[in-house]
Design an enzyme around this catalytic site. Sequence first.
Site, PDB file in Angstrom:
ATOM      1  N   TYR A  90       0.852  -1.185   0.000  1.00 36.46           N
ATOM      2  CA  TYR A  90       0.000   0.000   0.000  1.00 36.46           C
ATOM      3  C   TYR A  90       0.889   1.238   0.000  1.00 36.46           C
ATOM      4  CZ  TYR A  90      -4.376   2.387   0.068  1.00 36.46           C
ATOM      5  OH  TYR A  90      -5.435   3.172  -0.309  1.00 36.46           O
ATOM      6  N   LYS A 163      -6.440  -1.833  -0.666  1.00 36.42           N
ATOM      7  CA  LYS A 163      -7.235  -1.619   0.548  1.00 36.42           C
ATOM      8  C   LYS A 163      -7.767  -2.934   1.093  1.00 36.42           C
ATOM      9  CE  LYS A 163      -7.423   2.798   1.578  1.00 36.42           C
ATOM     10  NZ  LYS A 163      -7.168   3.376   2.907  1.00 36.42           N
ATOM     11  N   GLU A 234     -13.503   4.723  -2.192  1.00 36.30           N
ATOM     12  CA  GLU A 234     -12.092   5.077  -2.017  1.00 36.30           C
ATOM     13  C   GLU A 234     -11.597   5.961  -3.160  1.00 36.30           C
ATOM     14  OE1 GLU A 234      -8.560   5.183   0.028  1.00 36.30           O
ATOM     15  OE2 GLU A 234     -10.341   4.099   0.671  1.00 36.30           O
ATOM     16  N   ASP A 235     -10.933   7.062  -2.809  1.00 33.97           N
ATOM     17  CA  ASP A 235     -10.232   7.930  -3.764  1.00 33.97           C
ATOM     18  C   ASP A 235     -11.126   8.464  -4.884  1.00 33.97           C
ATOM     19  OD1 ASP A 235      -8.005   7.728  -2.246  1.00 33.97           O
ATOM     20  OD2 ASP A 235      -6.829   6.528  -3.638  1.00 33.97           O
ATOM     21  N   ASP A 258     -11.528   8.070   2.768  1.00 37.53           N
ATOM     22  CA  ASP A 258     -10.853   9.366   2.688  1.00 37.53           C
ATOM     23  C   ASP A 258     -11.506  10.381   3.627  1.00 37.53           C
ATOM     24  OD1 ASP A 258      -9.155   8.581   0.354  1.00 37.53           O
ATOM     25  OD2 ASP A 258     -11.122   8.385  -0.562  1.00 37.53           O
ATOM     26  N   ALA A 291      -8.053  21.812   2.977  1.00 40.47           N
ATOM     27  CA  ALA A 291      -9.462  21.593   3.341  1.00 40.47           C
ATOM     28  C   ALA A 291     -10.224  20.901   2.222  1.00 40.47           C
ATOM     29  CB  ALA A 291     -10.120  22.927   3.703  1.00 40.47           C
ATOM     30  N   GLY A 292      -9.632  19.827   1.698  1.00 45.09           N
ATOM     31  CA  GLY A 292     -10.295  19.027   0.678  1.00 45.09           C
ATOM     32  C   GLY A 292     -11.101  17.904   1.306  1.00 45.09           C
ATOM     33  N   ASN A 403       0.526  12.018   1.889  1.00 42.05           N
ATOM     34  CA  ASN A 403       1.365  10.966   1.362  1.00 42.05           C
ATOM     35  C   ASN A 403       1.175  10.900  -0.144  1.00 42.05           C
ATOM     36  OD1 ASN A 403      -0.786   8.844   0.729  1.00 42.05           O
ATOM     37  ND2 ASN A 403      -1.165   9.149   2.910  1.00 42.05           N
ATOM     38  N   ASN A 448      -4.635   5.205   7.921  1.00 43.91           N
ATOM     39  CA  ASN A 448      -6.001   4.687   8.071  1.00 43.91           C
ATOM     40  C   ASN A 448      -6.037   3.183   8.304  1.00 43.91           C
ATOM     41  OD1 ASN A 448      -6.378   7.317   7.309  1.00 43.91           O
ATOM     42  ND2 ASN A 448      -7.928   6.885   5.767  1.00 43.91           N
TER      43      ASN A 448
END
Length: 540
Positions: A90, A163, A234-235, A258, A291-292, A403, A448
């Site tokens: 990962y 994941k 995810e993403d 996320d 702040a996303g 990251n 996470n």
Amino acid sequence: MDPQNVLNNPFINKGTAFTQAERSKLGLTGLLPPKIQTLEQQVAQAYSQLKKRTQALDQYLFLMQIFNQNRVLFYRLLRQHLVELLPVIYTPTIGDAVEQYGQQFIEPSGAVYLSIDEPDKIKASLIAAAADRKIKMVVVTDGEGVLGIGDWGVNGVNISIGKLMVYTAAAGIDPRQVLPIVLDVGTDNQQLLADPLYLGNQHPRVRGQAYHDFIDYFVQVIEQTFPDVFLHWEDFGRDNATTILNQYREQITTFNDDIQGTGIVVLAGILGALSISKEKLIDQTYLCFGAGTAGMGVVQRIFLEMQAQGLSATEARKRFYLVDRQGLLFDDMPDLTPEQKPFARKRAEFSKVTDTTDLATIVRTVKPTILAGTSGQPKTFTKEIVQTMCQYTKRPVIFAMSNPTKLSEAIAADLIKWSDGKALVATGVPQAPVTHNGVTYEIGQANNALVYPGLGLGVIAAKATRLTDEMISEAAHSLGGIVAVDDPGAAVLPPVAQVTTYQKKIAAAVVRCAIKQGVAKVSAIDVAELVEKVQWEPEY
């Protein structure tokens, strides 16, 4: 059963570990080397082969070969060397694997590729991929917001696969009950659109109503095909992630890592840090840098926790400052997201401040006690900022969450050095312990993976019909309580090395909360036994 089907099915293939009796029964005699190995011998042999590969991406590709051949061997190897191999399967290596997906492609690895151009094929594809397996967990991406590297289209399928690997390795989710999915809606990545080796739809991303209709149809088909599924998003892109979660969270058992997963692990880290500093959350001032999707997910989680600890919503909001690409966010800005608007400040508060775009100036002005970065902007937490925080708070909490490593806001060694050991630090990527003035500081990894595997295990064990905010809060508290508060240099989060041991604790807390809230299909029985019963072990 056809002998070749046995050897080509990673869920039943044992390779050289098939016994003589099994080889005779399955028609495998002569199809394998004659020596019969134990699982332990296979692991040792595979690990030796792995270590001959010095580049992380080469190690990843080798591990994927094992994954595609023999799931038990893969997960036993991963479990035995989890700290070493988690960064390989990962983050951060997965970023390189995503970028080179087309160039390195060999097998689909059990993933499902659902195209917006062929929505009528979704159900048939899911049924074919499941192959009569009872699917209880799905991780799905559309590849628009991969880690900190952006839109990688169908290449993002590696994120879904990775994941689920972590779910199984850390918490024992049965790999026969999971399914990785990518929704191919196109890509706006010009490099991919021009790449003859790109394997996805080579057209711009479909957006607007057509996109949301596709998502809605996908959810309907998933629920019909796998009625007990836990759907993990995810993403997804910034604009879609929150919209999708908000639309379905009250309808199905669903989770966005996320938004919610990052919020859980950061809250857990903050609770751990405050248990070391002996301070209260409701007394903190929080500055969100970036702040996303992830940043606002963290803000929302801490905002809810502050209310749970006694503040009103109005009082809690005053504790937050948001900094994004525009600088400090104000309520008169036209491009605020719905998540940002409730926390945006009024310009009148800063009438004497000449620059609200410079982070160092903002820190001097608002005096945050907690600074968390989810910006993807490297080296932005400077010596000046750290030393400024130390002037007004004894133990500043500083989390550099972005990251992969090249995008991190700071490295732990600098944060410890600049604060003279005062800062309570966590990073989004693994970093080595830091020795300063004779004290060794363990660096908490705000990964996470520390929490979402146990959360998923708890949801599955409880047969939960929804994932509630209260269940998420219980997961954060159970993780945040595993801190050696009296040890000099103690980490604010438990080490990844112990990740498999505390997933049961997280899962049990989630199950108890689900039962209490009436969203579980199980009764209040021995929760620890229930959790253990649903766990899978990599054994032949």
